[in-house]
Design a protein around this motif. Structure first.
Motif, PDB file in Angstrom:
ATOM      1  N   TRP A 140       0.829  -1.213   0.000  1.00 14.70           N
ATOM      2  CA  TRP A 140       0.000   0.000   0.000  1.00 14.70           C
ATOM      3  C   TRP A 140       0.856   1.254   0.000  1.00 14.70           C
ATOM      4  N   LEU A 157       2.176   1.901  -3.495  1.00  8.63           N
ATOM      5  CA  LEU A 157       1.135   2.477  -4.348  1.00  8.63           C
ATOM      6  C   LEU A 157       0.922   3.954  -4.023  1.00  8.63           C
ATOM      7  N   ARG A 158       0.902   4.273  -2.736  1.00  8.81           N
ATOM      8  CA  ARG A 158       0.699   5.666  -2.332  1.00  8.81           C
ATOM      9  C   ARG A 158       1.832   6.553  -2.863  1.00  8.81           C
ATOM     10  N   LEU A 159       3.040   6.020  -2.864  1.00 12.39           N
ATOM     11  CA  LEU A 159       4.208   6.787  -3.299  1.00 12.39           C
ATOM     12  C   LEU A 159       4.340   6.841  -4.818  1.00 12.39           C
ATOM     13  N   GLY A 160       3.489   6.117  -5.521  1.00  9.93           N
ATOM     14  CA  GLY A 160       3.602   6.083  -6.974  1.00  9.93           C
ATOM     15  C   GLY A 160       4.739   5.198  -7.448  1.00  9.93           C
ATOM     16  N   ARG A 161       5.217   4.289  -6.592  1.00 12.61           N
ATOM     17  CA  ARG A 161       6.273   3.347  -6.991  1.00 12.61           C
ATOM     18  C   ARG A 161       5.620   2.112  -7.604  1.00 12.61           C
ATOM     19  N   PHE A 172       4.577  -4.902  -7.925  1.00 12.37           N
ATOM     20  CA  PHE A 172       4.192  -6.127  -8.622  1.00 12.37           C
ATOM     21  C   PHE A 172       3.760  -7.177  -7.604  1.00 12.37           C
ATOM     22  N   ILE A 206      -4.690  -4.477  -6.925  1.00 16.34           N
ATOM     23  CA  ILE A 206      -4.689  -4.293  -8.382  1.00 16.34           C
ATOM     24  C   ILE A 206      -5.634  -3.159  -8.759  1.00 16.34           C
ATOM     25  N   GLU A 207      -6.742  -3.066  -8.048  1.00 12.34           N
ATOM     26  CA  GLU A 207      -7.700  -1.989  -8.317  1.00 12.34           C
ATOM     27  C   GLU A 207      -7.081  -0.616  -8.030  1.00 12.34           C
ATOM     28  N   TYR A 208      -6.050  -0.597  -7.195  1.00  9.15           N
ATOM     29  CA  TYR A 208      -5.372   0.672  -6.886  1.00  9.15           C
ATOM     30  C   TYR A 208      -4.021   0.783  -7.586  1.00  9.15           C
ATOM     31  N   GLY A 209      -3.762  -0.056  -8.566  1.00 10.55           N
ATOM     32  CA  GLY A 209      -2.591   0.169  -9.403  1.00 10.55           C
ATOM     33  C   GLY A 209      -1.484  -0.855  -9.327  1.00 10.55           C
ATOM     34  N   ALA A 210      -1.621  -1.907  -8.509  1.00  9.53           N
ATOM     35  CA  ALA A 210      -0.590  -2.955  -8.510  1.00  9.53           C
ATOM     36  C   ALA A 210      -0.627  -3.705  -9.842  1.00  9.53           C
TER      37      ALA A 210
END
Lengths: 228, 220
Positions: free
Chosen positions: B164, B167-171, B174, B192-196
């Protein structure tokens, strides 16, 4: 009643500032050191990294300040309009609380340096779409995918003209989907173009490479292309 | 040292969970090396998970990445060992102070990492070891690294804190395909819904990494 189909742009002007080489292409470039540096810079911009030499300014703030100083000598002068409202593109997935949103930081920096009139963060991502940069060509999200995953927060006094802003443009599907969504909801706002900090390139010549071109989407939103 | 001494200046999003101080033993220069990739996962790892984690660590070493993990049992231990066996460089980010070892069985591994690689903690000497330290350590690992990979993790694992935070940091984050395919876990679908991203091919991870520069340049 007949369903209205979204209006994807067949000819949207876009501009970009930097070239963004892929990892493998950077290694094969005629000047791989420059290509690597450029790629690393854009990756850092996507994380809104602070410039080591200019802290607390971020790389976005530093480079937009430099662009503002020379913009009248570049082709971007024909696209950027200091009276236009800048609409940052959402990230590819819904935002977590207190998270990085580089397109918003880019739009803020552009306004700060006279490359736009105000920032209107009115677009929101409802559902994640695959990241274009990490997708194989056939699996990249289409303009229709973007359109269907976006929502707009309406505010009083929506702008007369707007420019869409993002950190990186690949084929322009994101801009195409946002254009269709905004046109549908804000009929009176003219979207005069799109600006990305960097554009993906097939061959790397130089890092700083201001350019203006076109994004075209098919009527169905299934295909998008960008020239150059 | 402060985290900014180690990594360079941080933006306001990075500062939210960044520790004020870092305590480091070993090769400080590894902290500024790029790319750095964290591979983390369950303490109760399956054999498949251990094999996948070790294989990914070896691939990253081949491509010049510094491999980061948390020196816990299971996946973390496999990652550090595989990295060192392949001749690569590793950073251990621990949830205790540098003068403590947890788990005890990793004492020799921790000593080796401190001597030949880099061992890092955000907790001062004699800081009590509490369960809350470990997810904090995972968030710090996310901040240190250009990308994180979760190999296996239960719903309460510290690896989820790392996911998490990345994802918050924009890194780039996977998740191994094998955990996404598990029907008894709900968190992979939420992430995945939040960008993983799902790691189906290590090339996808390599494509997302910076290419061996220390810091982003500000002139061309």
């Amino acid at each position: 009643m007949a369903k209205t189909f979204p209006s994807f742009p067949s000819d949207l002007r876009f501009g970009s500032y930097f070239a963004y080489p892929g990892a493998r292409m950077a290694e094969q470039a005629t000047d791989p050191a420059s290509a690597r540096k450029c790629r690393n810079l854009i990756l850092a911009v996507k994380q809104d990294a602070v410039s080591p030499a200019h802290a607390p300014l971020t790389l976005i703030q530093v480079w937009i300040r430099q662009l503002a100083a020379v913009v009248s000598d570049t082709v971007l002068a024909s696209l950027l309009d200091r009276s236009a409202t800048l609409i940052p593109m959402p990230r590819s997935s819904p935002l977590l609380r207190r998270s990085v949103w580089p397109a918003l930081r880019l739009a803020d920096a552009m306004v700060e340096h006279g490359l736009g009139g105000e920032v209107l963060p009115c677009l929101e991502r409802l559902n994640a779409v695959p990241k274009a940069a990490l997708s194989r060509p056939g699996e990249r999200p289409t303009a229709l995918d973007h359109y269907e995953s976006l929502a707009i927060t309406l505010v009083p006094g929506m702008p007369q003209k707007a420019i869409l802003v993002d950190d990186v443009v690949t084929r322009g599907a994101m801009f195409g989907g946002a254009f269709a969504k905004l046109t549908e909801v804000l009929g009176s706002t003219e979207i005069i173009g799109a600006f990305a900090f960097a554009r993906t390139v097939q061959t790397f010549d130089r890092a700083v490479d201001p350019c203006v071109g076109r994004i075209a989407c098919s009527w169905s939103g299934d295909h998008s292309s960008r020239t150059p | 040292m402060t985290l900014e001494d180690a990594l360079g200046p941080l933006n306001e999003v990075e500062r939210v969970h960044a520790p004020q101080h870092l305590f480091v033993a070993g090769d400080l220069s590894l902290l500024r090396r790029k790319p750095k990739v964290a591979i983390v996962g369950s303490r109760r790892a399956t054999q498949d998970g251990v094999r996948r984690a070790a294989r990914l660590a070896r691939i990253l070493v081949e491509h010049g990445a510094v491999v980061v993990s948390g020196l816990a049992r299971g996946i973390d231990t496999a990652v550090h060992r595989a990295t060192m066996d392949a001749g690569g460089r590793t950073i251990g980010v621990i949830g205790t102070s540098l003068d403590q070892v947890y788990p005890r069985e990793n004492e020799a591994l921790q000593r080796e990492i401190a001597a030949k690689h880099a061992l890092l903690s955000q907790f001062p000497p004699d800081h009590p070891t509490r369960p809350a330290n470990f997810p904090m350590r995972n968030r710090t690992m996310a901040l240190l690294c250009d990308a994180s990979v979760i190999v296996e993790a239960a719903g309460t694992s510290g690896s989820l804190s790392q996911g998490w935070e990345a994802l918050r940091l924009g890194r780039t984050l996977f998740l191994m395909a094998s955990i996404v395919e598990r029907t008894d876990l709900s968190w992979p679908k939420t992430m995945i819904e939040y960008g993983a991203e799902v790691l189906r091919d290590p090339v996808d991870l390599l494509e997302a990494l910076p290419l061996g520069e220390d810091l982003p340049v500000v002139s061309f």
